[in-house]
Write a protein that holds these residues in place. Sequence first.
Motif, short mmCIF file in Angstrom:
data_model
loop_
_atom_site.label_atom_id
_atom_site.label_comp_id
_atom_site.label_asym_id
_atom_site.label_seq_id
_atom_site.Cartn_x
_atom_site.Cartn_y
_atom_site.Cartn_z
N ALA A 15 0.83 -1.20 0.00
CA ALA A 15 0.00 0.00 0.00
C ALA A 15 0.87 1.25 0.00
O ALA A 15 0.60 2.21 -0.74
CB ALA A 15 -0.93 -0.01 1.21
N CYS A 16 1.93 1.24 0.80
CA CYS A 16 2.84 2.39 0.84
C CYS A 16 3.54 2.58 -0.50
O CYS A 16 3.71 3.71 -0.96
CB CYS A 16 3.88 2.19 1.95
N ARG A 17 3.91 1.47 -1.13
CA ARG A 17 4.60 1.56 -2.41
C ARG A 17 3.65 2.07 -3.50
O ARG A 17 4.03 2.92 -4.32
CB ARG A 17 5.15 0.19 -2.80
N LEU A 18 2.43 1.57 -3.53
CA LEU A 18 1.46 2.01 -4.53
C LEU A 18 1.17 3.51 -4.39
O LEU A 18 1.02 4.23 -5.39
CB LEU A 18 0.16 1.22 -4.40
N GLU A 19 1.12 3.98 -3.16
CA GLU A 19 0.85 5.40 -2.93
C GLU A 19 2.00 6.27 -3.42
O GLU A 19 1.80 7.30 -4.06
CB GLU A 19 0.58 5.63 -1.44
N ILE A 20 3.23 5.86 -3.14
CA ILE A 20 4.38 6.68 -3.51
C ILE A 20 4.66 6.59 -5.01
O ILE A 20 5.31 7.46 -5.59
CB ILE A 20 5.63 6.29 -2.69
N GLU A 21 4.16 5.55 -5.67
CA GLU A 21 4.33 5.40 -7.12
C GLU A 21 3.23 6.12 -7.91
O GLU A 21 3.24 6.09 -9.14
CB GLU A 21 4.34 3.91 -7.50
N ALA A 22 2.31 6.77 -7.21
CA ALA A 22 1.22 7.48 -7.88
C ALA A 22 1.52 8.98 -7.94
O ALA A 22 2.05 9.56 -6.99
CB ALA A 22 -0.09 7.25 -7.13
N HIS A 186 -8.29 -0.01 -14.33
CA HIS A 186 -7.27 0.74 -15.07
C HIS A 186 -5.86 0.35 -14.64
O HIS A 186 -4.91 0.53 -15.41
CB HIS A 186 -7.47 2.24 -14.87
N GLY A 187 -5.72 -0.17 -13.44
CA GLY A 187 -4.42 -0.64 -12.95
C GLY A 187 -3.42 0.48 -12.76
O GLY A 187 -3.76 1.67 -12.79
N GLY A 188 -2.16 0.10 -12.60
CA GLY A 188 -1.09 1.07 -12.44
C GLY A 188 -1.33 1.99 -11.27
O GLY A 188 -1.76 1.59 -10.20
N MET A 189 -1.06 3.27 -11.49
CA MET A 189 -1.17 4.25 -10.41
C MET A 189 -2.59 4.79 -10.24
O MET A 189 -2.86 5.53 -9.28
CB MET A 189 -0.23 5.42 -10.67
N ALA A 266 -4.04 4.33 3.76
CA ALA A 266 -4.99 3.56 4.55
C ALA A 266 -6.05 2.92 3.67
O ALA A 266 -6.43 1.75 3.87
CB ALA A 266 -5.64 4.46 5.59
N CYS A 267 -6.52 3.66 2.69
CA CYS A 267 -7.53 3.15 1.77
C CYS A 267 -6.99 1.98 0.95
O CYS A 267 -7.66 0.96 0.78
CB CYS A 267 -7.98 4.29 0.87
N LEU A 268 -5.77 2.14 0.44
CA LEU A 268 -5.16 1.05 -0.33
C LEU A 268 -4.94 -0.18 0.54
O LEU A 268 -5.12 -1.32 0.09
CB LEU A 268 -3.83 1.53 -0.91
N LEU A 269 -4.55 0.04 1.80
CA LEU A 269 -4.35 -1.10 2.70
C LEU A 269 -5.66 -1.84 2.95
O LEU A 269 -5.70 -3.09 2.91
CB LEU A 269 -3.76 -0.62 4.02
N VAL A 270 -6.74 -1.12 3.18
CA VAL A 270 -8.05 -1.77 3.37
C VAL A 270 -8.41 -2.56 2.13
O VAL A 270 -8.89 -3.71 2.23
CB VAL A 270 -9.12 -0.69 3.67
N HIS A 271 -8.18 -1.99 0.96
CA HIS A 271 -8.51 -2.70 -0.28
C HIS A 271 -7.69 -3.98 -0.42
O HIS A 271 -8.25 -5.05 -0.74
CB HIS A 271 -8.24 -1.78 -1.47
N LEU A 272 -6.41 -3.90 -0.18
CA LEU A 272 -5.54 -5.08 -0.32
C LEU A 272 -5.89 -6.16 0.70
O LEU A 272 -5.92 -7.35 0.38
CB LEU A 272 -4.07 -4.66 -0.17
N LEU A 273 -6.14 -5.75 1.93
CA LEU A 273 -6.49 -6.72 2.97
C LEU A 273 -7.85 -7.36 2.68
O LEU A 273 -8.04 -8.57 2.90
CB LEU A 273 -6.51 -6.05 4.33
N SER A 274 -8.78 -6.56 2.19
CA SER A 274 -10.10 -7.10 1.87
C SER A 274 -10.01 -8.14 0.76
O SER A 274 -10.75 -9.14 0.78
CB SER A 274 -11.05 -5.97 1.45
#
Length: 278
Positions: A15-22, A186-189, A266-274
Amino acid sequence: MALTRDQIRAAYEQACRLEIEALKPGNVHVFAAGHDMTAEQFLLSARVSSGPLTDLDLPIGRRVLEAVRATREAVGTNTNLGIILLCGPIAAAAASGGEDLRQDLGRVLEALGMEDTRAVFEAILLAQPGGLGSAGEHDVREEPKVGLLEAMAAAADRDRIARQYVTGFQDVFEVGLPAVEETQRHGGMWPAVSAYMAFLSAFPDSHVARKYGPATAEQVMLEAREVRAALAAAESQRRVQILTEFDQQLKQRAINPGTSADLTVACLLVHLLSERLA
């Protein structure tokens, strides 16, 4: 079912990596540094904080404190206090073994007590941000007199991260998560960008408000609404240009919507965990 510590730790780092890559306008990302911080510092912060933040043997407040301490030792600055404060309870909820992450998170928050307050106050002092605890009530420099939820409630009107604690992370589940899910194809960032822009356009960023005042935060929110509308009407290549232009405009004014970025993680983490719990 309960996720393992390794699963939760991997999801947090992702989640942290996806956020910083956006490409998040005004914020630090791999496309452009900003505010005397680099993407590499944030990626390192994620790695060193993931261990203590997912330590199942520690209470949540202590996880937050140790994660902040590990970050401070690694990068020497506050890169992720907001992220840690948001993701600590989410990580604990994912390990609880319930069937609904949002309900489990609510139970985790309700169980927070005085020791959690004491540890979180120490973490905030160590991170040295501007914000929570700076008012007269429940000052982080003083011995806490209430549980963590009550302390967060006192700050909720000026700090969007504190507000998550007293609303069951309403913004994460009802503003950011739908934006992620709508753009997942759409994937990616783009899911991370979508969540970030959803937060930035839904309410004034509290980090901007603390630094520059509510009028500036309100103006940035209105600008973000215009940008978000332009993004929705543009083709993919033009969308990158729109984001880049807004990013440059905000950074020229030294505006960093850090709270919106923290909420995005936090949002990305909830999505990944879900996804893992499904």
